[in-house]
Write a protein that holds these residues in place. Sequence first.
Motif, PDB file in Angstrom:
ATOM      1  N   ALA A 104       0.927  -1.384   0.061  1.00 11.51           N
ATOM      2  CA  ALA A 104       0.143  -0.128   0.147  1.00 11.51           C
ATOM      3  C   ALA A 104       0.802   1.201   0.060  1.00 11.51           C
ATOM      4  O   ALA A 104       1.844   1.734   0.937  1.00 11.51           O
ATOM      5  CB  ALA A 104      -0.977   0.584   1.210  1.00 11.51           C
ATOM      6  N   CYS A 114      -3.217   5.002   3.494  1.00  8.70           N
ATOM      7  CA  CYS A 114      -2.727   3.532   3.133  1.00  8.70           C
ATOM      8  C   CYS A 114      -4.628   2.786   3.271  1.00  8.70           C
ATOM      9  O   CYS A 114      -4.262   1.199   3.304  1.00  8.70           O
ATOM     10  CB  CYS A 114      -1.690   2.581   3.481  1.00  8.70           C
ATOM     11  SG  CYS A 114      -0.474   3.291   3.198  1.00  8.70           S
ATOM     12  N   ASP A 137       2.392  -1.113   5.032  1.00 11.75           N
ATOM     13  CA  ASP A 137       2.196   0.318   4.208  1.00 11.75           C
ATOM     14  C   ASP A 137       3.350   1.747   3.922  1.00 11.75           C
ATOM     15  O   ASP A 137       4.468   1.542   4.747  1.00 11.75           O
ATOM     16  CB  ASP A 137       1.440   0.888   5.428  1.00 11.75           C
ATOM     17  CG  ASP A 137      -0.263   0.197   5.779  1.00 11.75           C
ATOM     18  OD1 ASP A 137      -0.103  -0.788   4.842  1.00 11.75           O
ATOM     19  OD2 ASP A 137      -0.579  -0.245   6.643  1.00 11.75           O
TER      20      ASP A 137
END
Length: 383
Positions: A104, A114, A137
Amino acid sequence: LPAAAPAAEPRKKIPLTVLYGTDSGNAEGVADNAKKAAAKSGFAARLVDMADTEPAEMAKTEHLLVITSTWGEGDPPERAAAFYHALMADDAPRFDGVPFSVLALGDSSYVNFCETGRQIDARLEALGGKRIAPRIDCDLDYEEPAAVWTKGALKELADLAEPEPAVTRPARGEVINFPGAAAEPLYGKANPFPAEITELVNLNGSRSGKQTIHLELSLEGSGLTFEPGDSLGIVTENRAETVEAVLQAAGLAGDADLPARLAGEWDITTLSRPVLEAYAALNPAPALAELIAGDAWRAYVPGRQLLDLLEDFPAALTPQQLTGLLRKLPPRLYSVASSLKATPDEAHLLVGVVRYESHGRERHGVASTFVADRLRTGDQLKV
């Protein structure tokens, strides 16, 4: 002599789909690097844009890597919206047993950091997918964690598929070098090009309350190219007045090394929930703890910056504690307003200068006022 053993037939490579959802192109670039790394490691990888597919097709894949950015406060990229909503729908297809992992990309200055990647990761698992590597993330400095995720995900997929000896798999601890690096431009985010400013003009008249800068940059010798719709990243610096005020509020006004580092390395204007939480861990002020305990922080953050937080809830910090609150100062992206066909080796930008007042304090756009107030024709700007 005994007869030589017949040569082994080429073994089938591991099929892999690298799916991406992008707005600015960052996710697409990471996905392309992942595909190249996969090809080097024995995968038959294909690159797929969420805009060009649907969940039913992806549910048929044997191995799946997903790389997606988030737009604004938790929305999917516009090009990926149809795929995203179809995946979240009640009649979404099952992904039973499909090995997957999600990377992400986002911006921690937004509350729902994210969020699109988080939602897709959870949804694939809910639809029966088998997560083979934890989601990572990434903030604006995504290159290093993206490379770590790629390496780990490919290793797990290779182990899961149990490929034949002919397939080259990354060994544990081995660093994957993306192929094709020699063909990449010499200059980029990690090594910006010092572009000479050939023209810098304010397009607004003296009576206008606005300021729009027409900025022409020479890219000669850089190897940088662009197409319509592309953006150019400029390396900026924080205002000296803001740096001084932050140091004063943190009790570090006498530090000799911090001013230069805060000017060019760290984002000292963004205020976000992670910054509030990190500062609350250093500052036991009851009012600060109360602010982040509920939803009051949501009304506090808009229009405020790090300096407001330090002054509203004062505490003496060490240099390490102050920089520990901050993320790296990201380059600012501006849409290119010229064509290489019309002006070869040049990039023209239109920079709208941001100045405003909020909560009793004058605010200044970090990049736009850097261009307008501190640069002149003949200077160099890292891009």
